[in-house]
Design an enzyme around this catalytic site. Sequence first.
Site, PDB file in Angstrom:
ATOM      1  N   ARG A  88      39.401  49.703  15.903  1.00  0.00           N
ATOM      2  CA  ARG A  88      38.746  48.830  15.448  1.00  0.00           C
ATOM      3  C   ARG A  88      38.767  48.385  13.776  1.00  0.00           C
ATOM      4  NH1 ARG A  88      34.337  50.865  18.526  1.00  0.00           N
ATOM      5  NH2 ARG A  88      34.518  53.177  19.151  1.00  0.00           N
ATOM      6  N   ARG A 133      25.334  55.953  23.068  1.00  0.00           N
ATOM      7  CA  ARG A 133      24.987  55.928  21.583  1.00  0.00           C
ATOM      8  C   ARG A 133      23.425  54.169  21.557  1.00  0.00           C
ATOM      9  NH1 ARG A 133      29.812  53.179  18.369  1.00  0.00           N
ATOM     10  NH2 ARG A 133      30.022  53.518  20.675  1.00  0.00           N
ATOM     11  N   ASP A 170      27.512  50.185  28.941  1.00  0.00           N
ATOM     12  CA  ASP A 170      26.512  49.326  28.436  1.00  0.00           C
ATOM     13  C   ASP A 170      26.492  47.412  28.716  1.00  0.00           C
ATOM     14  OD1 ASP A 170      28.152  49.157  26.614  1.00  0.00           O
ATOM     15  OD2 ASP A 170      26.722  50.117  25.326  1.00  0.00           O
ATOM     16  N   GLY A 204      37.219  51.232  21.468  1.00  0.00           N
ATOM     17  CA  GLY A 204      37.037  52.661  21.805  1.00  0.00           C
ATOM     18  C   GLY A 204      37.658  52.395  23.002  1.00  0.00           C
ATOM     19  N   THR A 245      34.655  50.354  28.259  1.00  0.00           N
ATOM     20  CA  THR A 245      33.799  51.163  27.767  1.00  0.00           C
ATOM     21  C   THR A 245      33.410  51.805  28.170  1.00  0.00           C
ATOM     22  OG1 THR A 245      32.277  51.232  26.503  1.00  0.00           O
ATOM     23  CG2 THR A 245      32.279  49.374  27.516  1.00  0.00           C
ATOM     24  N   ASP A 298      30.895  53.408  27.931  1.00  0.00           N
ATOM     25  CA  ASP A 298      29.435  53.599  28.173  1.00  0.00           C
ATOM     26  C   ASP A 298      28.610  52.470  29.687  1.00  0.00           C
ATOM     27  OD1 ASP A 298      29.174  55.170  26.026  1.00  0.00           O
ATOM     28  OD2 ASP A 298      29.183  53.345  24.639  1.00  0.00           O
ATOM     29  N   ASP A 336      31.510  45.143  24.083  1.00  0.00           N
ATOM     30  CA  ASP A 336      30.661  43.684  23.437  1.00  0.00           C
ATOM     31  C   ASP A 336      31.118  43.635  22.230  1.00  0.00           C
ATOM     32  OD1 ASP A 336      29.511  45.943  22.540  1.00  0.00           O
ATOM     33  OD2 ASP A 336      27.564  44.721  23.103  1.00  0.00           O
ATOM     34  N   ARG A 374      35.671  60.912  27.255  1.00  0.00           N
ATOM     35  CA  ARG A 374      36.578  59.859  27.637  1.00  0.00           C
ATOM     36  C   ARG A 374      38.283  59.438  28.276  1.00  0.00           C
ATOM     37  NH1 ARG A 374      35.150  56.579  22.507  1.00  0.00           N
ATOM     38  NH2 ARG A 374      37.117  55.922  21.709  1.00  0.00           N
TER      39      ARG A 374
HETATM   40  P1  ATP Z   1      33.467  49.772  22.180  1.00  0.00           P
HETATM   41  O1  ATP Z   1      31.795  49.576  22.878  1.00  0.00           O
HETATM   42  O2  ATP Z   1      34.155  50.960  22.496  1.00  0.00           O
HETATM   43  O3  ATP Z   1      32.430  50.593  20.357  1.00  0.00           O
HETATM   44  P2  ATP Z   1      33.668  47.488  21.390  1.00  0.00           P
HETATM   45  O4  ATP Z   1      34.826  46.664  21.385  1.00  0.00           O
HETATM   46  O5  ATP Z   1      32.371  47.120  21.041  1.00  0.00           O
HETATM   47  O6  ATP Z   1      34.057  49.121  21.681  1.00  0.00           O
HETATM   48  P3  ATP Z   1      33.763  47.586  18.131  1.00  0.00           P
HETATM   49  O7  ATP Z   1      34.077  48.725  17.173  1.00  0.00           O
HETATM   50  O8  ATP Z   1      32.259  47.414  18.636  1.00  0.00           O
HETATM   51  O9  ATP Z   1      33.958  48.339  19.915  1.00  0.00           O
HETATM   52  O10 ATP Z   1      34.265  46.285  18.354  1.00  0.00           O
HETATM   53  C1  ATP Z   1      36.079  46.471  18.074  1.00  0.00           C
HETATM   54  C2  ATP Z   1      36.733  45.271  16.760  1.00  0.00           C
HETATM   55  O11 ATP Z   1      35.679  44.407  17.578  1.00  0.00           O
HETATM   56  C3  ATP Z   1      36.153  45.273  15.412  1.00  0.00           C
HETATM   57  O12 ATP Z   1      36.398  46.932  14.900  1.00  0.00           O
HETATM   58  C4  ATP Z   1      35.984  43.939  15.465  1.00  0.00           C
HETATM   59  O13 ATP Z   1      37.495  44.065  14.351  1.00  0.00           O
HETATM   60  C5  ATP Z   1      35.794  43.197  16.011  1.00  0.00           C
HETATM   61  N1  ATP Z   1      34.543  42.540  15.776  1.00  0.00           N
HETATM   62  C6  ATP Z   1      33.587  43.446  16.337  1.00  0.00           C
HETATM   63  N2  ATP Z   1      32.316  42.024  16.162  1.00  0.00           N
HETATM   64  C7  ATP Z   1      33.038  40.948  15.597  1.00  0.00           C
HETATM   65  C8  ATP Z   1      32.318  39.698  14.898  1.00  0.00           C
HETATM   66  N3  ATP Z   1      31.184  39.710  14.899  1.00  0.00           N
HETATM   67  N4  ATP Z   1      33.386  39.182  14.422  1.00  0.00           N
HETATM   68  C9  ATP Z   1      34.661  39.580  14.280  1.00  0.00           C
HETATM   69  N5  ATP Z   1      35.331  40.272  15.034  1.00  0.00           N
HETATM   70  C10 ATP Z   1      34.235  41.388  15.326  1.00  0.00           C
END
Ligand code: ATP
Length: 320
Positions: A72, A172, A130, A11, A126, A128, A103, A253
């Site tokens: 994503r 969330r 978190d 995000g 992020t 959040d 994360d 956001r």
């Molecule tokens: P937000 O906190 O805004 O949700 P985020 O970085 O946690 O941000 P995610 O959608 O969970 O957002 O992860 C971003 C991208 O990281 C995913 O779309 C995917 O491409 C990659 N990713 C997440 N987990 C894995 C994993 N276990 N292995 C490989 N790639 C991953």
Amino acid sequence: MQRIGVMTSGGDSPGMNAAVRAVVRKAIFHGIEVIGINRGYNGFIEGDMWPMNLGSVADIIHRGGTVLHTARSEEFTTPEGRAKAYSNVERFGIQGLVVIGGDGSFKGAKVFHDEYGLPVVGVPGTIDNDIAGTDYSIGFDTAVNNVVDAINKIRDTATSHERTFVVEVMGRHAGFIALKAGLAGGAESIIIPEKPFDIKEICNKLLRGVKRGKLHSIIIVAEGAASGLDVGKDINEITGFDTKVTILGHLQRGGIPTATDRVNASLLGSKAVEVLLEGHTNKVVGNRNSKTIFYDLEEVFDNKKELNTELMELANILSI
Ligand code: ATP
């Protein structure tokens, strides 16, 4: 190290641009080249990457969102997708990677490092807030201020019409935005995922408030704890009060990043480059007790960030 890559992933959050700017300028300051990777891991897989210079990050520190765009990527979760990304690492001669995101993005970075050995550093981005191990993540301050701004506006109507308002905010899995914005906005009750809530207790508090002449009430609900609409309906049924619900959604956001987000994001982006240049990998940069630090990515995955109980208790006391 001669050349590093930088991306924003997951995000978007206000302040990401300040972080990208800091990564690029700090690297160039040390004579390192920077490849900007567009659209997170999708751009990494597709080779949507470009050499950045000092001018590439001019005039962006005050802009919300991310000039590198974000995404994503389902494909990056597959070994085939990551193999394509690695071919671009070779093609562009990238020797280290800065990933600005949440994360999930860090998990992707870790998996990629484990498979291909590319040094990676995460920068918490992020709203959040978190991410375990860091007091702060990029965008949180702006998001909280966006919510407080909305509460201020809603309060005018709530007072004028003597109404109860439920405001649903993002979060969330965590109530950091709800808690801080609720405290700053003078909310009567704050509902967060970390703490079970009793709707009857909340209603009793509202009824007590009305009895002593309160003209309005504002209840903040983090989306992960309950639906704002359900809470509004329950309050209406139990108390009979005319209850309006506002779901702030993506309004939280966007927008111009606060000075706090710009400065902290700059510190974190700069630190990420330092960490790579010092030869570390699988690290995340963060802020603890007003100091910029770095620590193991595993700490993010193995721990859950605790809510500030002092703030929670204070919010309860101040809204009796
Ligand atoms: P937000 O906190 O805004 O949700 P985020 O970085 O946690 O941000 P995610 O959608 O969970 O957002 O992860 C971003 C991208 O990281 C995913 O779309 C995917 O491409 C990659 N990713 C997440 N987990 C894995 C994993 N276990 N292995 C490989 N790639 C991953």
